[in-house]
Write a protein that holds these residues in place. Structure first.
Motif, PDB file in Angstrom:
ATOM      1  N   MET A 183       0.827  -1.203   0.000  1.00 28.37           N
ATOM      2  CA  MET A 183       0.000   0.000   0.000  1.00 28.37           C
ATOM      3  C   MET A 183       0.863   1.256   0.000  1.00 28.37           C
ATOM      4  O   MET A 183       0.548   2.242  -0.687  1.00 28.37           O
ATOM      5  CB  MET A 183      -0.938   0.000   1.206  1.00 28.37           C
ATOM      6  N   THR A 184       1.968   1.218   0.730  1.00 27.22           N
ATOM      7  CA  THR A 184       2.900   2.351   0.720  1.00 27.22           C
ATOM      8  C   THR A 184       3.392   2.623  -0.701  1.00 27.22           C
ATOM      9  O   THR A 184       3.396   3.768  -1.166  1.00 27.22           O
ATOM     10  CB  THR A 184       4.095   2.060   1.647  1.00 27.22           C
ATOM     11  N   GLY A 185       3.807   1.573  -1.380  1.00 29.67           N
ATOM     12  CA  GLY A 185       4.295   1.721  -2.753  1.00 29.67           C
ATOM     13  C   GLY A 185       3.221   2.186  -3.705  1.00 29.67           C
ATOM     14  O   GLY A 185       3.478   3.009  -4.602  1.00 29.67           O
ATOM     15  N   LEU A 186       2.014   1.666  -3.534  1.00 33.78           N
ATOM     16  CA  LEU A 186       0.916   2.048  -4.417  1.00 33.78           C
ATOM     17  C   LEU A 186       0.620   3.544  -4.317  1.00 33.78           C
ATOM     18  O   LEU A 186       0.433   4.226  -5.334  1.00 33.78           O
ATOM     19  CB  LEU A 186      -0.336   1.235  -4.068  1.00 33.78           C
ATOM     20  N   LEU A 187       0.612   4.075  -3.095  1.00 36.56           N
ATOM     21  CA  LEU A 187       0.351   5.510  -2.927  1.00 36.56           C
ATOM     22  C   LEU A 187       1.478   6.351  -3.516  1.00 36.56           C
ATOM     23  O   LEU A 187       1.222   7.406  -4.121  1.00 36.56           O
ATOM     24  CB  LEU A 187       0.187   5.838  -1.448  1.00 36.56           C
ATOM     25  N   ILE A 188       2.707   5.933  -3.343  1.00 36.12           N
ATOM     26  CA  ILE A 188       3.839   6.698  -3.871  1.00 36.12           C
ATOM     27  C   ILE A 188       3.797   6.769  -5.391  1.00 36.12           C
ATOM     28  O   ILE A 188       3.996   7.841  -5.985  1.00 36.12           O
ATOM     29  CB  ILE A 188       5.174   6.087  -3.400  1.00 36.12           C
ATOM     30  N   THR A 189       3.550   5.644  -6.041  1.00 34.17           N
ATOM     31  CA  THR A 189       3.540   5.655  -7.511  1.00 34.17           C
ATOM     32  C   THR A 189       2.332   6.408  -8.062  1.00 34.17           C
ATOM     33  O   THR A 189       2.442   7.093  -9.083  1.00 34.17           O
ATOM     34  CB  THR A 189       3.545   4.222  -8.063  1.00 34.17           C
ATOM     35  N   GLN A 190       1.199   6.308  -7.391  1.00 31.26           N
ATOM     36  CA  GLN A 190      -0.005   6.980  -7.892  1.00 31.26           C
ATOM     37  C   GLN A 190      -0.002   8.482  -7.598  1.00 31.26           C
ATOM     38  O   GLN A 190      -0.793   9.221  -8.180  1.00 31.26           O
ATOM     39  CB  GLN A 190      -1.255   6.330  -7.304  1.00 31.26           C
ATOM     40  N   ALA A 191       0.876   8.933  -6.714  1.00 27.52           N
ATOM     41  CA  ALA A 191       0.954  10.368  -6.402  1.00 27.52           C
ATOM     42  C   ALA A 191       1.746  11.135  -7.453  1.00 27.52           C
ATOM     43  O   ALA A 191       1.766  12.380  -7.430  1.00 27.52           O
ATOM     44  CB  ALA A 191       1.598  10.563  -5.037  1.00 27.52           C
ATOM     45  N   ASN A 192       2.393  10.406  -8.370  1.00 27.93           N
ATOM     46  CA  ASN A 192       3.180  11.031  -9.438  1.00 27.93           C
ATOM     47  C   ASN A 192       4.230  12.000  -8.896  1.00 27.93           C
ATOM     48  O   ASN A 192       4.453  13.090  -9.444  1.00 27.93           O
ATOM     49  CB  ASN A 192       2.259  11.762 -10.434  1.00 27.93           C
ATOM     50  N   LEU A 193       4.882  11.617  -7.823  1.00 23.67           N
ATOM     51  CA  LEU A 193       5.944  12.432  -7.249  1.00 23.67           C
ATOM     52  C   LEU A 193       7.233  12.245  -8.054  1.00 23.67           C
ATOM     53  O   LEU A 193       7.420  11.207  -8.702  1.00 23.67           O
ATOM     54  CB  LEU A 193       6.186  12.011  -5.797  1.00 23.67           C
ATOM     55  N   PRO A 194       8.116  13.234  -8.063  1.00 21.22           N
ATOM     56  CA  PRO A 194       9.389  13.087  -8.799  1.00 21.22           C
ATOM     57  C   PRO A 194      10.230  11.950  -8.225  1.00 21.22           C
ATOM     58  O   PRO A 194      10.651  11.999  -7.066  1.00 21.22           O
ATOM     59  CB  PRO A 194      10.075  14.444  -8.613  1.00 21.22           C
ATOM     60  N   GLU A 251      14.997   4.833  -5.595  1.00 25.15           N
ATOM     61  CA  GLU A 251      15.830   3.852  -4.899  1.00 25.15           C
ATOM     62  C   GLU A 251      15.199   3.436  -3.579  1.00 25.15           C
ATOM     63  O   GLU A 251      15.223   2.251  -3.207  1.00 25.15           O
ATOM     64  CB  GLU A 251      17.225   4.445  -4.670  1.00 25.15           C
ATOM     65  N   MET A 252      14.642   4.387  -2.853  1.00 22.45           N
ATOM     66  CA  MET A 252      13.975   4.066  -1.591  1.00 22.45           C
ATOM     67  C   MET A 252      12.810   3.111  -1.820  1.00 22.45           C
ATOM     68  O   MET A 252      12.621   2.141  -1.072  1.00 22.45           O
ATOM     69  CB  MET A 252      13.484   5.347  -0.912  1.00 22.45           C
ATOM     70  N   LEU A 253      12.027   3.380  -2.845  1.00 23.38           N
ATOM     71  CA  LEU A 253      10.871   2.529  -3.140  1.00 23.38           C
ATOM     72  C   LEU A 253      11.320   1.127  -3.546  1.00 23.38           C
ATOM     73  O   LEU A 253      10.712   0.121  -3.136  1.00 23.38           O
ATOM     74  CB  LEU A 253      10.021   3.155  -4.251  1.00 23.38           C
ATOM     75  N   HIS A 254      12.382   1.053  -4.333  1.00 25.84           N
ATOM     76  CA  HIS A 254      12.895  -0.244  -4.770  1.00 25.84           C
ATOM     77  C   HIS A 254      13.322  -1.088  -3.566  1.00 25.84           C
ATOM     78  O   HIS A 254      12.984  -2.276  -3.456  1.00 25.84           O
ATOM     79  CB  HIS A 254      14.081  -0.033  -5.718  1.00 25.84           C
ATOM     80  N   LEU A 255      14.064  -0.483  -2.648  1.00 27.88           N
ATOM     81  CA  LEU A 255      14.528  -1.212  -1.466  1.00 27.88           C
ATOM     82  C   LEU A 255      13.372  -1.601  -0.548  1.00 27.88           C
ATOM     83  O   LEU A 255      13.384  -2.676   0.053  1.00 27.88           O
ATOM     84  CB  LEU A 255      15.538  -0.365  -0.690  1.00 27.88           C
ATOM     85  N   ALA A 256      12.370  -0.738  -0.441  1.00 29.77           N
ATOM     86  CA  ALA A 256      11.224  -1.037   0.422  1.00 29.77           C
ATOM     87  C   ALA A 256      10.432  -2.232  -0.096  1.00 29.77           C
ATOM     88  O   ALA A 256      10.006  -3.095   0.686  1.00 29.77           O
ATOM     89  CB  ALA A 256      10.320   0.183   0.526  1.00 29.77           C
ATOM     90  N   LEU A 257      10.257  -2.318  -1.399  1.00 27.43           N
ATOM     91  CA  LEU A 257       9.443  -3.394  -1.976  1.00 27.43           C
ATOM     92  C   LEU A 257      10.229  -4.691  -2.150  1.00 27.43           C
ATOM     93  O   LEU A 257       9.693  -5.780  -1.925  1.00 27.43           O
ATOM     94  CB  LEU A 257       8.890  -2.951  -3.329  1.00 27.43           C
ATOM     95  N   MET A 258      11.483  -4.595  -2.542  1.00 33.74           N
ATOM     96  CA  MET A 258      12.261  -5.794  -2.854  1.00 33.74           C
ATOM     97  C   MET A 258      12.862  -6.441  -1.606  1.00 33.74           C
ATOM     98  O   MET A 258      12.756  -7.654  -1.406  1.00 33.74           O
ATOM     99  CB  MET A 258      13.380  -5.441  -3.833  1.00 33.74           C
ATOM    100  N   SER A 259      13.504  -5.621  -0.761  1.00 35.55           N
ATOM    101  CA  SER A 259      14.188  -6.180   0.411  1.00 35.55           C
ATOM    102  C   SER A 259      13.554  -5.739   1.716  1.00 35.55           C
ATOM    103  O   SER A 259      14.126  -5.939   2.788  1.00 35.55           O
ATOM    104  CB  SER A 259      15.668  -5.786   0.400  1.00 35.55           C
ATOM    105  N   SER A 260      12.372  -5.139   1.639  1.00 31.13           N
ATOM    106  CA  SER A 260      11.581  -4.767   2.814  1.00 31.13           C
ATOM    107  C   SER A 260      12.339  -3.818   3.737  1.00 31.13           C
ATOM    108  O   SER A 260      12.290  -3.956   4.957  1.00 31.13           O
ATOM    109  CB  SER A 260      11.143  -6.021   3.582  1.00 31.13           C
ATOM    110  N   ARG A 262      13.451   1.576   6.990  1.00 32.98           N
ATOM    111  CA  ARG A 262      13.746   3.013   7.012  1.00 32.98           C
ATOM    112  C   ARG A 262      13.396   3.670   5.682  1.00 32.98           C
ATOM    113  O   ARG A 262      12.936   4.818   5.645  1.00 32.98           O
ATOM    114  CB  ARG A 262      15.219   3.242   7.359  1.00 32.98           C
ATOM    115  N   ALA A 263      13.605   2.940   4.600  1.00 27.78           N
ATOM    116  CA  ALA A 263      13.246   3.479   3.287  1.00 27.78           C
ATOM    117  C   ALA A 263      11.738   3.691   3.194  1.00 27.78           C
ATOM    118  O   ALA A 263      11.276   4.730   2.705  1.00 27.78           O
ATOM    119  CB  ALA A 263      13.725   2.532   2.192  1.00 27.78           C
ATOM    120  N   ALA A 264      10.961   2.717   3.654  1.00 24.35           N
ATOM    121  CA  ALA A 264       9.504   2.829   3.606  1.00 24.35           C
ATOM    122  C   ALA A 264       9.015   3.979   4.479  1.00 24.35           C
ATOM    123  O   ALA A 264       8.108   4.733   4.090  1.00 24.35           O
ATOM    124  CB  ALA A 264       8.862   1.521   4.047  1.00 24.35           C
ATOM    125  N   HIS A 265       9.602   4.106   5.669  1.00 30.10           N
ATOM    126  CA  HIS A 265       9.191   5.188   6.564  1.00 30.10           C
ATOM    127  C   HIS A 265       9.536   6.550   5.970  1.00 30.10           C
ATOM    128  O   HIS A 265       8.738   7.507   6.047  1.00 30.10           O
ATOM    129  CB  HIS A 265       9.854   5.027   7.930  1.00 30.10           C
TER     130      HIS A 265
END
Length: 358
Positions: A137-148, A180-189, A192-195
């Motif tokens: 859900m964290t990743g879904l919101l980040i990608t859908q927010a169209n942030l740089p 990079e933060m999103l990649h690490l949060a989703l792939m290796s959980s 700190r990146a997710a937070h």
């Protein structure tokens, strides 16, 4: 040759000791206590004399090394092993429910992504902590927010885990891009990146968590609640039914598909490069065709796994919660895949459901 002189000497000393004892006891005018004390001293002297003339055996030579000397001085310590904390599912008695596949997960759900047919269901309405499955859900919101996605984000003290005290290779002050933060949060959980992703969301962390819950309601995930973006809190809870909905939606996002299934990823942190690997070893297996996945674990949730995958020509969504054992969630996925591949009715997509007994 030496035994006779020594024997004679011992006899002489014994006679001398007895004579002295007799004199002490017969002395006129001596106090009774003083006589007793004097006799005791004479007896000790006699025993000491005996020991001094007795032959001694040579003590065995022991080689003392530095290691043995240190070991002898070091106190003996017994390692303390904390007892395993029961998961919410164990406390609720969910592990007592049996199923035809003997799954180790107390909650399981397997559905056809296209037809929504339920192939397997076990406690699928139970609401439990979901650990790092939260990060979908964290990743879904980040990608859908169209942030740089190239915007730099710096890890701060606010991102350090105070809930579970978990470690991270991203030290305070580390700067990576949002991608990079999103990649690490989703792939290796990476917690700190997710937070950090939630903290740097426009409006701040509180607004981000509010958006997570709003998105869940919009998707019809009525059993789901979020309190933070990592999954470290046991108050992040959901059901297998709700998570299947989330996996279906997240699978439609190409960024989430790519990042969650990449086997490994490197990031440059200052002068060094950090190598991260996927927390789900099934992504390395040629036997699996995985389109999206996420693992999760805290003691309250047990071992968790969600996946979108293709098995025997069917697109399946698999959800496993509260699995007992480090690799048991992966074993459950293997059992389901073998079952689908070996069952002709399932390969031909004929409706056929398996439910647990209870």
């Amino acid at each position: 040759m030496q035994s006779r002189p020594r024997t004679a000497l011992r006899s002489f000393i014994q006679v001398l000791g007895v004579a002295a004892l007799g004199v002490a006891l017969a002395a006129p005018g001596a106090d009774a206590a003083e006589r007793k004390k004097s006799a005791a001293k004479k007896q000790v002297s006699t025993v000491a004399a005996k020991r001094s003339v007795a032959p001694r055996k040579a003590a065995p030579r022991v080689k003392v090394t530095r290691a043995s000397a240190v070991s002898a001085r070091a106190p003996v310590r017994t390692a303390y092993v904390a007892p395993a904390r029961p998961s919410f599912g164990e406390l609720a008695g969910l592990h007592t429910l049996t199923d035809p596949l003997a799954l180790k997960s107390s909650v399981a759900l397997v559905i056809d992504q296209d037809t929504h047919e339920v192939l397997l269901s076990k406690n699928d309405h139970a609401v439990l902590p979901i650990a790092s499955l939260t990060k979908l859900m964290t990743g879904l919101l980040i990608t859908q927010a169209n942030l740089p996605m190239d915007e730099p984000i710096t890890i701060t003290q606010d991102d350090v885990d105070t809930e579970k005290g978990s470690r991270s290779r991203l030290s305070v002050g580390t700067t990576l891009t949002r991608r990079e933060m999103l990649h690490l949060a989703l792939m290796s959980s990476e917690n700190r990146a997710a937070h950090a992703l939630g903290r740097t969301y426009p409006g701040g962390l509180a607004l981000f968590v509010g958006q997570m819950n709003a998105k869940a309601r919009l998707l019809g995930m009525a059993d789901t609640r979020y309190v933070e973006p990592t999954g470290l809190s046991s108050n992040n809870q959901s059901s297998a039914r709700d998570l299947a909905v989330l996996v279906n939606v997240a699978h439609s996002d190409p960024v989430l598909r790519e990042f969650s299934t990449s086997p490994g990823y490197e990031v440059a942190v200052g002068a060094k490069t950090l190598q991260y690997n996927n927390t789900n070893r099934l992504v390395h297996s040629p036997a699996w065709d995985i389109g999206l996945q996420k693992t999760g674990y805290i003691s309250e949730a047990g071992r968790c796994l969600v996946m979108q995958t293709q098995v025997a020509g069917r697109k399946l969504i698999m959800v496993f919660l509260d699995s007992a054992g480090k690799f048991s969630r992966l074993g459950d996925a293997e059992r389901v895949r073998s079952w689908v591949e070996s069952t002709p009715a399932l390969r031909s997509a004929v409706p056929h459901a398996v439910r647990g007994n209870g």
